[in-house]
Design a protein around this motif. Structure first.
Motif, short mmCIF file in Angstrom:
data_model
loop_
_atom_site.label_atom_id
_atom_site.label_comp_id
_atom_site.label_asym_id
_atom_site.label_seq_id
_atom_site.Cartn_x
_atom_site.Cartn_y
_atom_site.Cartn_z
N SER A 21 0.87 -1.18 0.00
CA SER A 21 0.00 0.00 0.00
C SER A 21 0.90 1.22 0.00
O SER A 21 2.10 1.13 0.26
N VAL A 22 0.33 2.37 -0.30
CA VAL A 22 1.09 3.61 -0.31
C VAL A 22 0.53 4.60 0.69
O VAL A 22 -0.69 4.66 0.91
N ASP A 23 1.42 5.35 1.32
CA ASP A 23 1.00 6.46 2.18
C ASP A 23 0.52 7.61 1.30
O ASP A 23 0.78 7.65 0.09
N SER A 24 -0.14 8.56 1.91
CA SER A 24 -0.52 9.76 1.18
C SER A 24 0.74 10.50 0.74
O SER A 24 1.76 10.49 1.45
N MET A 25 0.68 11.13 -0.42
CA MET A 25 1.82 11.88 -0.91
C MET A 25 2.10 13.09 -0.02
O MET A 25 1.17 13.76 0.44
N ASP A 26 3.37 13.31 0.25
CA ASP A 26 3.79 14.53 0.94
C ASP A 26 4.35 15.46 -0.13
O ASP A 26 5.41 15.19 -0.71
N VAL B 35 13.76 9.57 3.44
CA VAL B 35 12.98 10.80 3.30
C VAL B 35 12.94 11.63 4.58
O VAL B 35 12.54 12.80 4.55
N LYS B 36 13.34 11.05 5.70
CA LYS B 36 13.34 11.81 6.95
C LYS B 36 14.26 13.03 6.84
O LYS B 36 13.95 14.10 7.38
N THR B 37 15.38 12.87 6.17
CA THR B 37 16.30 13.99 5.99
C THR B 37 15.65 15.10 5.19
O THR B 37 15.80 16.29 5.52
N LEU B 38 14.95 14.75 4.14
CA LEU B 38 14.25 15.75 3.33
C LEU B 38 13.18 16.44 4.16
O LEU B 38 13.01 17.67 4.09
N ASN B 39 12.46 15.66 4.97
CA ASN B 39 11.43 16.23 5.83
C ASN B 39 12.01 17.27 6.77
O ASN B 39 11.41 18.33 7.01
N GLN B 40 13.19 16.98 7.33
CA GLN B 40 13.82 17.90 8.25
C GLN B 40 14.16 19.22 7.58
O GLN B 40 13.97 20.30 8.17
N GLY C 57 17.33 15.80 -16.86
CA GLY C 57 16.65 17.06 -17.10
C GLY C 57 16.86 18.03 -15.96
O GLY C 57 16.07 18.95 -15.75
N GLY C 58 17.94 17.83 -15.19
CA GLY C 58 18.17 18.59 -13.98
C GLY C 58 19.20 19.69 -14.14
O GLY C 58 19.68 19.93 -15.24
N PRO C 59 19.55 20.36 -13.01
CA PRO C 59 19.10 20.13 -11.64
C PRO C 59 17.59 20.37 -11.49
O PRO C 59 16.99 21.15 -12.23
N LEU C 60 17.01 19.68 -10.50
CA LEU C 60 15.56 19.70 -10.36
C LEU C 60 15.14 19.97 -8.91
O LEU C 60 15.82 19.55 -7.97
N PRO C 61 14.01 20.65 -8.74
CA PRO C 61 13.47 20.82 -7.39
C PRO C 61 12.94 19.49 -6.87
O PRO C 61 12.41 18.68 -7.63
N VAL C 62 13.12 19.27 -5.58
CA VAL C 62 12.56 18.09 -4.93
C VAL C 62 11.24 18.51 -4.30
O VAL C 62 11.22 19.37 -3.42
N GLY C 63 10.16 17.92 -4.78
CA GLY C 63 8.85 18.43 -4.40
C GLY C 63 7.97 17.50 -3.60
O GLY C 63 6.76 17.72 -3.51
N GLY C 64 8.56 16.47 -2.98
CA GLY C 64 7.74 15.59 -2.16
C GLY C 64 8.21 14.16 -2.21
O GLY C 64 9.27 13.84 -2.74
#
Length: 335
Positions: free
Chosen positions: A230-235, A259-264, A284-291
């Motif tokens: 199953s998948v969690d809701s997208m952040d 992903v904890k590091t990104l969350n921080q 196609g980068g550099p790219l923003p990390v959006g979730g």
């Protein structure tokens, strides 16, 4: 030997409208194992049964996010991606409206993988994006095809989705299928070399057989069962352009293992950029990390972490975190 990816005739419906079907599948060819699913499968002459089954499983997992996303009721349209047909583009639609996409690939061992996916209307190989790119170069796709040119949908590791536009009496053009950029000349030699090495050689890979004139890989082993996943809701995070503040280039790369590091970073109101350095053109980068989105088994254990990259001037793509960690680094953009 170069394998023809998509003949012009099979591409014409796709050229007529975004998300149009290449070809309706013959009902008699639909695997009986799939008939119990509510997911409709189209263009199945362009993808083998193993790929269709895997796509259905992933769609059912994505449907667990919430009751209203309808992935498990989606019509799935398949488009083979070259060179060598090691990947397949899957468009998901409900009632004619796009709800997402997937790109499924076969690795060197012949196992199928979900290389990337997206939610909503944004998806790669958008025909409008192609038209805009050609128009900027004073070209028209219909005229190119009428004059004997051709169009191929391509996917190169690690994450380069692109079109090969063949022109009569002229060099082929390569266009990024996520942002419409013309790929630089230095990349062309690499992409052309892929044509010469498009045949899988791994012993565990079963032989390639032809379905409706297309070369497809049949996997020798059943992939990990997805029924318990199953998948969690997208952040999701706000989108931005990494070029707006280039100070991240001189900053120290983040130490990321999950992903904890990104969350921080996001909790500290920082933006995060992904850069693959010399391989950026393949992303196609550099790219923003959006979730991100986490995939879990029935015990709640994390099985996969997909991170969203792009989405500002390109398609937002959910990609395995391990793919990004292998090829690049994450950087914080301080407010």
């Amino acid at each position: 030997m170069v394998i023809c990816l998509l003949c012009v005739a099979s591409l014409l419906p796709l050229l007529q409208a975004e998300g149009a079907e290449i070809q309706k599948a013959s009902k008699s060819m639909q695997p009986s194992a799939l008939t119990k699913s509510t997911t409709e499968l189209h263009s199945d002459t362009l993808a083998p049964g193993a790929v269709q089954q895997f796509a259905r499983e992933q769609a059912n997992v994505l449907a667990t996010e919430h009751a209203g996303n309808h992935w498990d009721h989606a019509q799935l349209d398949f488009y083979p991606l070259g060179p060598g047909t090691r990947s397949w583009l899957v468009y998901a639609n409900v009632g004619g409206a796009p709800i997402g996409y997937m790109i499924i690939s076969a690795n060197d061992q012949g196992h199928l993988l979900l290389s990337e996916y997206g939610q909503g209307e944004q998806r790669p190989y958008n025909i409008s994006l192609l038209d805009q790119a050609l128009n900027r170069n004073q070209l028209d796709l219909k005229e190119l095809i009428h004059d004997g040119g051709g169009l191929q949908l391509r996917y190169a590791p690690p994450l380069l989705a692109y079109w090969k536009v063949e022109r009569l009496n002229d060099d082929a053009m390569y266009i990024d299928a996520t942002n419409g950029d013309i790929l630089p000349p230095g990349v062309l030699n690499v992409l052309d070399a892929l044509d010469a090495d498009s045949q899988p050689t791994t012993e565990r890979m079963m032989s390639i057989r032809s379905i409706s004139g297309q070369a497809v890989v049949i996997t020798p082993e059943v992939s990990t069962k997805a029924s318990a996943l199953s998948v969690d809701s997208m952040d999701l995070q706000p989108l931005f352009d990494p070029a707006d503040n280039l100070l991240w280039i001189t900053s120290k790369a983040l130490s990321v293992s999950g992903v904890k590091t990104l969350n921080q970073q996001w909790k500290e109101h920082k933006k995060v950029v992904f850069s693959a350095d010399h391989q950026n053109v393949l992303y196609g980068g550099p790219l923003p990390v959006g979730g991100y989105q986490i995939w879990r088994d029935d015990r709640g254990t994390v099985q996969n972490q997909y991170v969203a990259i792009g989405g500002n001037t390109s398609v937002r793509r959910f990609v395995p975190l391990q793919t990004l960690l292998r090829d690049g680094k994450f950087y914080a953009v301080k407010p």
